[in-house]
Design an enzyme around this catalytic site. Structure first.
Site, PDB file in Angstrom:
ATOM      1  N   GLY A  48       0.825  -1.219   0.000  1.00  2.22           N
ATOM      2  CA  GLY A  48       0.000   0.000   0.000  1.00  2.22           C
ATOM      3  C   GLY A  48       0.851   1.256   0.000  1.00  2.22           C
ATOM      4  O   GLY A  48       0.578   2.202   0.734  1.00  2.22           O
ATOM      5  N   TYR A  62     -12.664  -3.388  11.659  1.00  2.00           N
ATOM      6  CA  TYR A  62     -11.361  -2.715  11.567  1.00  2.00           C
ATOM      7  C   TYR A  62     -10.569  -2.905  12.865  1.00  2.00           C
ATOM      8  O   TYR A  62      -9.389  -3.247  12.848  1.00  2.00           O
ATOM      9  CB  TYR A  62     -11.588  -1.236  11.260  1.00  2.00           C
ATOM     10  CG  TYR A  62     -10.328  -0.443  11.047  1.00  2.00           C
ATOM     11  CD1 TYR A  62      -9.583  -0.591   9.875  1.00  2.00           C
ATOM     12  CD2 TYR A  62      -9.873   0.460  12.006  1.00  2.00           C
ATOM     13  CE1 TYR A  62      -8.422   0.141   9.677  1.00  2.00           C
ATOM     14  CE2 TYR A  62      -8.726   1.199  11.816  1.00  2.00           C
ATOM     15  CZ  TYR A  62      -7.996   1.042  10.650  1.00  2.00           C
ATOM     16  OH  TYR A  62      -6.845   1.769  10.459  1.00  2.00           O
TER      17      TYR A  62
HETATM   18  P1  NDP Z   1      -5.113   5.061   2.504  1.00  2.00           P
HETATM   19  O1  NDP Z   1      -6.534   4.657   2.357  1.00  2.00           O
HETATM   20  O2  NDP Z   1      -4.746   6.473   2.248  1.00  2.00           O
HETATM   21  O3  NDP Z   1      -4.202   4.117   1.577  1.00  2.00           O
HETATM   22  C1  NDP Z   1      -4.365   2.730   1.635  1.00  2.00           C
HETATM   23  C2  NDP Z   1      -3.268   2.062   0.844  1.00  2.00           C
HETATM   24  O4  NDP Z   1      -3.467   0.634   0.965  1.00  2.00           O
HETATM   25  C3  NDP Z   1      -3.315   2.374  -0.639  1.00  2.00           C
HETATM   26  O5  NDP Z   1      -1.984   2.475  -1.096  1.00  2.00           O
HETATM   27  C4  NDP Z   1      -4.011   1.156  -1.240  1.00  2.00           C
HETATM   28  O6  NDP Z   1      -3.644   0.892  -2.581  1.00  2.00           O
HETATM   29  C5  NDP Z   1      -3.460   0.067  -0.343  1.00  2.00           C
HETATM   30  N1  NDP Z   1      -4.253  -1.160  -0.364  1.00  2.00           N
HETATM   31  C6  NDP Z   1      -5.520  -1.353   0.081  1.00  2.00           C
HETATM   32  N2  NDP Z   1      -5.907  -2.631  -0.120  1.00  2.00           N
HETATM   33  C7  NDP Z   1      -4.850  -3.267  -0.695  1.00  2.00           C
HETATM   34  C8  NDP Z   1      -4.621  -4.589  -1.144  1.00  2.00           C
HETATM   35  N3  NDP Z   1      -5.561  -5.541  -1.034  1.00  2.00           N
HETATM   36  N4  NDP Z   1      -3.427  -4.890  -1.700  1.00  2.00           N
HETATM   37  C9  NDP Z   1      -2.460  -3.944  -1.820  1.00  2.00           C
HETATM   38  N5  NDP Z   1      -2.619  -2.662  -1.410  1.00  2.00           N
HETATM   39  C10 NDP Z   1      -3.803  -2.329  -0.857  1.00  2.00           C
HETATM   40  O7  NDP Z   1      -4.696   4.607   3.992  1.00  2.00           O
HETATM   41  P2  NDP Z   1      -3.740   5.311   5.069  1.00  2.00           P
HETATM   42  O8  NDP Z   1      -2.506   5.793   4.428  1.00  2.00           O
HETATM   43  O9  NDP Z   1      -4.555   6.235   5.881  1.00  2.00           O
HETATM   44  O10 NDP Z   1      -3.425   4.069   6.016  1.00  2.00           O
HETATM   45  C11 NDP Z   1      -2.281   3.242   5.886  1.00  2.00           C
HETATM   46  C12 NDP Z   1      -2.283   2.231   7.002  1.00  2.00           C
HETATM   47  O11 NDP Z   1      -2.290   2.893   8.269  1.00  2.00           O
HETATM   48  C13 NDP Z   1      -3.499   1.305   7.003  1.00  2.00           C
HETATM   49  O12 NDP Z   1      -3.125   0.019   7.403  1.00  2.00           O
HETATM   50  C14 NDP Z   1      -4.402   1.952   8.041  1.00  2.00           C
HETATM   51  O13 NDP Z   1      -5.308   1.015   8.592  1.00  2.00           O
HETATM   52  C15 NDP Z   1      -3.391   2.447   9.048  1.00  2.00           C
HETATM   53  N6  NDP Z   1      -3.885   3.507   9.899  1.00  2.00           N
HETATM   54  C16 NDP Z   1      -4.288   4.710   9.361  1.00  2.00           C
HETATM   55  C17 NDP Z   1      -4.753   5.710  10.189  1.00  2.00           C
HETATM   56  C18 NDP Z   1      -5.187   7.045   9.689  1.00  2.00           C
HETATM   57  O14 NDP Z   1      -5.652   7.861  10.508  1.00  2.00           O
HETATM   58  N7  NDP Z   1      -5.061   7.353   8.422  1.00  2.00           N
HETATM   59  C19 NDP Z   1      -4.870   5.493  11.648  1.00  2.00           C
HETATM   60  C20 NDP Z   1      -4.426   4.205  12.087  1.00  2.00           C
HETATM   61  C21 NDP Z   1      -3.966   3.262  11.245  1.00  2.00           C
HETATM   62  P3  NDP Z   1      -4.440   1.541  -3.847  1.00  2.00           P
HETATM   63  O15 NDP Z   1      -4.008   2.982  -3.905  1.00  2.00           O
HETATM   64  O16 NDP Z   1      -3.965   0.773  -5.005  1.00  2.00           O
HETATM   65  O17 NDP Z   1      -5.893   1.392  -3.539  1.00  2.00           O
END
Ligand code: NDP
Length: 248
Positions: free
Chosen positions: A13, A156
């Site tokens: 991701g 989640y």
């Molecule tokens: P975003 O929604 O901004 O980005 C998610 C990323 O995950 C994208 O790059 C997406 O790829 C990728 N992704 C999703 N599903 C898959 C898959 N099946 N295979 C490969 N890649 C995948 O998320 P954030 O940057 O906000 O979050 C990143 C991490 O941090 C996550 O694990 C989230 O749960 C965690 N987190 C975030 C918080 C927040 O406040 N933002 C708080 C706590 C935890 P694509 O662009 O191709 O869809």
């Protein structure tokens, strides 16, 4: 003098948000970065370009980490291109928020399959290589919600609590082989994921943060880069909150 190894980092991701910031932070530290994405190839290429601007090698690999075939394809491409994996950051994540009465089994599965099973599959593939190398750094993205729970986020929160159990167990399994496994638990960070929340929900979250503001992806990335560093060799099985004091 010992030969300097260029560390190879796989960031799931990595196309946007926190993942992109992690990729560029690791590139800054001289790692060769594998930017994984599910759909956003163009965004992932932009991340790779940012890494190259920092003088690092970068490779984009599109693969769905929630599927065993996706993980296999990801790691076989990395093996072919670089022959090793030193750092794995399981960052890919999705949300499907709803009260339990309205949460469908399909949405529950989607969240668990991406956030927890995806991390498991990637850890399994990477740990095989890392154990052979007798070196590795695994950093899994959890969440403060995995520690505290949150109404409307049963799936989640379960996935992110599961990530902590996975990380601690892995830490115990791999410690003697020079492989560490730690989790980073962000609070409320400004990304596409949180932009999707209603304004009132975002304002409520800020109320719960002693620092009185959301965090930035770079602030999470710095913690990940710290745990992924060679010198963080005696830190394993830990959960580092990056949350402005939210989960204290
Ligand atoms: P975003 O929604 O901004 O980005 C998610 C990323 O995950 C994208 O790059 C997406 O790829 C990728 N992704 C999703 N599903 C898959 C898959 N099946 N295979 C490969 N890649 C995948 O998320 P954030 O940057 O906000 O979050 C990143 C991490 O941090 C996550 O694990 C989230 O749960 C965690 N987190 C975030 C918080 C927040 O406040 N933002 C708080 C706590 C935890 P694509 O662009 O191709 O869809």
């Amino acid at each position: 003098m010992s030969e300097q190894i260029t560390r190879v980092a796989v960031v799931t991701g990595g196309s946007r948000g926190i993942g992109r910031a992690i990729c560029t932070a690791l590139a800054e530290k001289g790692c060769c970065v594998v930017v994984n994405c599910r759909h956003g190839v163009q965004a992932a290429e932009e991340t790779a370009a940012l890494c190259r601007e920092k003088g690092a090698q970068a490779l984009v690999v599109q693969a769905d980490v929630s599927a065993p075939e996706g993980c296999e394809a990801l790691f076989s491409q990395v093996q072919k291109a670089f022959g090793r994996v030193d750092i794995l950051v399981n960052n890919a994540g999705v949300t499907r928020d709803n009260l339990i009465m309205r949460l469908t089994e399909e949405d529950y599965d989607k969240v668990l399959n991406t956030n927890l099973k995806g991390a498991f599959l990637c850890c399994k593939a990477a740990s095989r290589l890392m154990m052979r190398q007798r070196y590795g750094r695994i950093v899994n993205l959890s969440s403060v919600v995995g520690l505290r729970g949150n109404a409307g986020q049963t799936a989640y929160a379960a996935s992110k609590a599961g990530v902590i159990g996975l990380t601690k167990s892995l830490a115990k399994e791999l410690a003697s082989r020079g492989v560490t496994a730690n989790a980073v638990a962000p609070g409320y960070i400004t990304t596409d994921m949180t932009a999707a929340l209603p304004e009132t929900a975002r304002a409520d979250m800020v109320q719960q943060i002693p620092a009185a503001r959301p965090g930035q992806p770079q602030e999470v990335a710095r913690a990940v880069a710290f745990l992924a560093d060679e010198q963080s060799s005696y830190i394993t099985g830990q959960v580092l909150c990056v949350d402005g004091g939210m989960a204290m």
